[in-house]
Structures are given as C-alpha cells and as structure tokens.
Design an enzyme around this catalytic site. Structure first.
Site, mmCIF file in Angstrom:
data_model
loop_
_atom_site.group_PDB
_atom_site.id
_atom_site.type_symbol
_atom_site.label_atom_id
_atom_site.label_comp_id
_atom_site.label_asym_id
_atom_site.label_seq_id
_atom_site.Cartn_x
_atom_site.Cartn_y
_atom_site.Cartn_z
ATOM 1 N N SER A 1 -2.791 -14.592 -11.912
ATOM 2 C CA SER A 1 -2.811 -14.090 -10.528
ATOM 3 C C SER A 1 -4.178 -14.411 -9.942
ATOM 4 O O SER A 1 -5.152 -14.599 -10.684
ATOM 5 C CB SER A 1 -2.600 -12.573 -10.548
ATOM 6 N N TYR B 1 -4.080 -3.833 -13.506
ATOM 7 C CA TYR B 1 -3.519 -5.153 -13.198
ATOM 8 C C TYR B 1 -4.640 -6.197 -13.204
ATOM 9 O O TYR B 1 -4.519 -7.265 -13.816
ATOM 10 C CB TYR B 1 -2.824 -5.109 -11.829
#
Ligand code: NAD
Length: 261
Positions: free
Chosen positions: A143, A156
């Site tokens: 990501s 995350y």
C-alpha cells in the site's frame, strides 16, 4: 498465453484487487486458487465463471489467513490441486480506523495477523517448491501506507511497512534462485475495503461522506482519481513475465503521485 502450465494462489481474491488479479492470471492461462470470504453461492459463481472464461482450473480455499494452521492447509490443497504454487499473490488485507490510544486490542492482533504474518506463512510454505523448480513469483499487495502514514491507521501502516521490509528480505534470500519477490503499493483503489472505511472515518473525524471522499481519500492523490483494480492487476501480470526477471525486492507504487509529495 504466457502463463500456460503455471499455477497461482491469490489470497483475498473473492473481492476487489485480488479478484481482478485472479481474473488476469487466469486470462493468461494460469490455474488459480481463489481465497477469501463471502457468500458461498457467489464465490462458486465467480469460480466457475473464471474457469469457464479462461479454460483453466480454478479452485477455492476458504482458509482464514489469520490462522496459521488454516494457511498450512490451504498451501497443501493448492499443491495437491496443481502440483505447485508458481505464483503466490499475498493480497488479503483488512482495515480498521481508530486513534491508536483507542484501538481495540483484538483489531490490532487481527490486522497484524492478516496483513503481515499471513504473508510470512504463505511465503515460507511456498518457497521450497519454487526454489526446487527454479522459478517463482511472489507478489505482495502492500500500500502507499508501506511508505507513508495516515492518522488513525496505526496497525495497517505498521503491517504494510512490515510487508515492504519482508519483501526486501525474502528477495535477497532468493535472488539467485529464479524467484522474484516484489510488492505493489497502490494508493486508493475503489474497492469494498475503501468503501467500508468511510463510515468509521466519518465518525473518527466528524466529516460527511463527500468530505471523506474528496478531502481525506483523494486529497492525498494528486491525480484526484481512484486507482482501478485492473491497473493493479496489469502490473501484477507484468511481474510474472520473463521481462520482469530483474525486478526483485522492489516496492512499486501505483498511487496517482501520492508518495511523490
Ligand atoms: P477487499 O475488501 O475488496 O478484499 C479483501 C479480500 O481479503 C476479500 O477477498 C476478503 O474476503 C479477504 N479477506 C479478508 N479477511 C480475510 C481473512 N481473514 N482470511 C482470508 N481472506 C480474507 O479489499 P481490497 O481493497 O481489494 O484490498 C486488497 C489488498 O489491497 C489489501 O491487502 C489492501 O490492504 C490492499 N490495498 C488496498 C487499497 C485500496 O484502496 N483498496 C489500497 C492499497 C492497498
């Protein structure tokens, strides 16, 4: 079709980016094992649609990747079904949005287990056969949050930075073996994962839906456009080509310029 005779396992492929990757790999002739959660009938419909459309074998494992024993069973099932996993795509992931000092402990454990530890487990189990065959591709969906942070996404961000580091470490260990290991780091891609975090972000920041879309999500992305699942899948497919054999240990951004800022 350049992947004829190869087999791929794509985690988290019942939805979003993983589903697009599975379709793309099957479209080039790879047998594919799907994985992920969802309605059983809908998953079977996807499985048979991809199988029929591409004339390849498509299997499905419902393994919960937060559970190492279920990961081990899935890896054995894939090896039994196809002989070996030539292409491993570690894509399953989830998000939860809250300030770090209010982060539910079980959510921290869940996000680290799925977004980071599962990548370790599938990788360690897939590598011996890849090395023995002298060819393999490991593609991790990281990501933009593997490179930069945003507030309220501590586990995350930690997990995705971890995936980028794990990718580099395994790439060095496999550098002479014919196996490449890379991660793709998308910015915001329009998928259920993004859609589902809008209500929590509205709550955490006291914003409307439109404000979250434009001022939080796309504010980071200079192109002001969501990345598409097909764009991410096309990059994953390229990494499987022989022309990509020199790309290993890379963290490939596809984020509309987000991390160029
Ligand atoms: P998605 O929610 O559409 O898909 C997630 C997939 O993971 C689904 O198939 C789901 O069933 C599966 N999954 C969830 N928990 C699981 C578990 N415990 N075990 C097995 N499978 C499980 O999400 P997406 O947006 O397609 O995300 C895919 C990957 O891309 C994730 O790793 C995510 O972090 C990453 N990513 C997404 C974006 C984005 O903007 N959508 C951006 C950057 C990175």
């Amino acid at each position: 079709m350049f992947l004829n005779g190869k087999s791929a396992l794509v985690t988290g492929s019942t939805s979003g980016i993983g589903l697009a990757m599975a379709r793309a790999l099957a479209g080039e002739g790879a047998n594919v094992m799907l994985n992920g959660f969802g309605d059983a009938g809908e998953i079977e419909r996807l499985r048979s649609e991809i199988e029929g459309g591409s004339n390849v074998r498509v299997a499905y494992s419902g393994a919960d990747l937060t559970k190492p024993d279920q990961i081990a069973s899935m890896m054995s099932e894939a090896a039994d079904a196809f002989g070996a996993v030539d292409i491993l795509v570690n894509n399953a992931g989830m998000q939860h949005v809250a300030p770090v000092d209010q982060f539910p402990l079980e959510k921290w454990d869940l996000l680290i287990a799925l977004n980071l530890s599962a990548v370790f487990h599938t990788t360690r189990l897939a590598l011996p056969a890849m090395k023995a065959r002298g060819w393999g591709r490991i593609i991790n969906t990281a990501s933009a949050h593997s490179l930069v942070a945003s507030p309220n996404k501590a586990p995350y961000v930690a997990a995705k930075h971890g995936v980028a580091g794990l990718t580099k470490a395994v790439a060095l260990e496999t550098a002479t073996s014919g196996v490449t290991v890379n991660c793709i780091s998308p910015g915001y891609v329009w998928t259920p994962l993004v859609e589902n975090q809008i209500p929590d972000t509205m709550k955490a920041r006291g914003l409307t839906r439109e404000q979250v879309m434009n001022d939080v999500l796309l504010s980071a992305q200079p192109t002001k456009k969501f990345v598409t699942v097909d764009q991410v899948a096309a990059l994953a497919l390229f990494l499987c080509r022989d022309e990509a054999a020199a790309i290993t240990g890379a963290n490939l951004s596809m984020d509309g310029g987000w991390t160029a800022q």
